[in-house]
Design an enzyme around this catalytic site. Structure first.
Site, PDB file in Angstrom:
ATOM      1  N   ASP A 111     -24.527 -42.971 -12.859  1.00  0.00           N
ATOM      2  CA  ASP A 111     -23.832 -44.167 -13.369  1.00  0.00           C
ATOM      3  C   ASP A 111     -23.185 -44.998 -12.266  1.00  0.00           C
ATOM      4  OD1 ASP A 111     -22.102 -42.056 -12.868  1.00  0.00           O
ATOM      5  OD2 ASP A 111     -20.760 -42.525 -14.524  1.00  0.00           O
ATOM      6  N   GLU A 194     -15.826 -31.949  -3.543  1.00  0.00           N
ATOM      7  CA  GLU A 194     -16.137 -32.587  -2.253  1.00  0.00           C
ATOM      8  C   GLU A 194     -15.445 -31.843  -1.119  1.00  0.00           C
ATOM      9  OE1 GLU A 194     -14.644 -34.107  -4.813  1.00  0.00           O
ATOM     10  OE2 GLU A 194     -15.808 -35.871  -5.440  1.00  0.00           O
TER      11      GLU A 194
END
Ligand code: UDP
Ligand code: MN
Length: 245
Positions: A111, A194
């Site tokens: 997205d 991350e």
């Protein structure tokens, strides 16, 4: 010669999946030397997506890797896209030539929005590169802070004591890191995917390569498609056929 870009897209079944992948595929069509890994969060590959992916005329691999059910207990704290990103990393480890360092890995959610200049920037990643991501968090941007061409800190609305408070779309790595750290992977830890992944790859602050004109340009946005609740009505029962009353 120009490096190959492995573009890893975690995706999952919902009614926006096909349109999101169509829009993204049509962006990636403009990028040369790109290999798309579509990693789907479901037990088996979807026939519809298998039929869609050849439309973009880009090399790709389509894999299915569902989120283990133990992580689905709290719907508000699910490690989204982790199982499938891990599967994509494993695929690269199994299929890429270990001696070829001329390839770069990037995580591009289905997205997000990508400016084509982003690909020119990440392609030259020697080890680890970073750059701003728009529409992240309360501040509306997440970015490394640069001083004299070096990363000296991070501007991010949710530091959370992370060593690398960056968005998944805000960095690229050279493929050789995957082979240098063969067990490094992404954790099932919401918000720390991350940070823990980059820490596992032994990244130091002083070796980060700032991209996008010293992190002054936004070339990727964390756009999100509004979620509509699934309709409860059966569409078939509402259809009016021509000639019928
Ligand atoms: N995703 C997934 N499984 C899920 C939910 C999301 O694989 O159950 C994927 C999704 O397609 C996207 C990435 O993981 O590529 C991040 O998810 P999302 O866009 O919903 O999260 P946000 O935009 O809030 O970070
Ligand atoms: Mn998203």
């Amino acid at each position: 010669d120009t490096a190959l870009i492995y573009f890893i897209t975690p995706t999952y079944p919902r009614r926006e999946q096909i349109p999101e992948l169509t829009r993204l595929g049509q962006t990636l069509m403009h990028v040369s030397r790109l290999y798309w890994i579509v990693a789907d969060d479901r037990p088996d590959c979807s026939l519809q997506i298998m039929n869609l992916l050849p439309d973009f005329s880009i090399p790709y691999t389509y894999i299915a890797s569902p989120m283990p059910s133990i992580y689905k207990r709290d719907p508000d704290a699910m490690p989204r896209g982790v199982s499938n990103r891990r599967a994509a990393l494993n695929w690269i480890r199994l299929n890429h030539n270990i001696n070829d360092s001329n390839a770069v890995i990037y995580f591009g959610d289905d997205d997000n929005t990508f400016h084509l200049d982003l690909f020119k920037e990440i392609r030259t990643t020697k080890k680890i590169s970073m750059f701003p991501v728009g529409l992240v968090g309360e501040y509306g941007v997440s970015s490394p802070i640069i001083d004299k061409g070096k990363v000296v800190g991070f501007f991010d609305s949710w530091p959370a004591k992370r060593k690398f408070p960056v968005d998944m779309a805000g960095f690229a790595i050279n493929v050789q890191l995957l082979f240098k750290y063969p067990y490094a992977t992404m954790p099932y830890k919401v918000g720390f995917e991350e940070d823990r992944f980059l820490s596992a790859l032994g990244i130091r602050l002083d070796e980060i390569e700032p991209k996008a004109e010293n992190c002054t340009r936004i070339l990727v946005w964390h756009t999100q498609t509004a979620k509509k609740p699934k309709p409860i009505v059966m569409v078939r029962s509402k259809a009016t056929l021509p000639g019928s009353l």
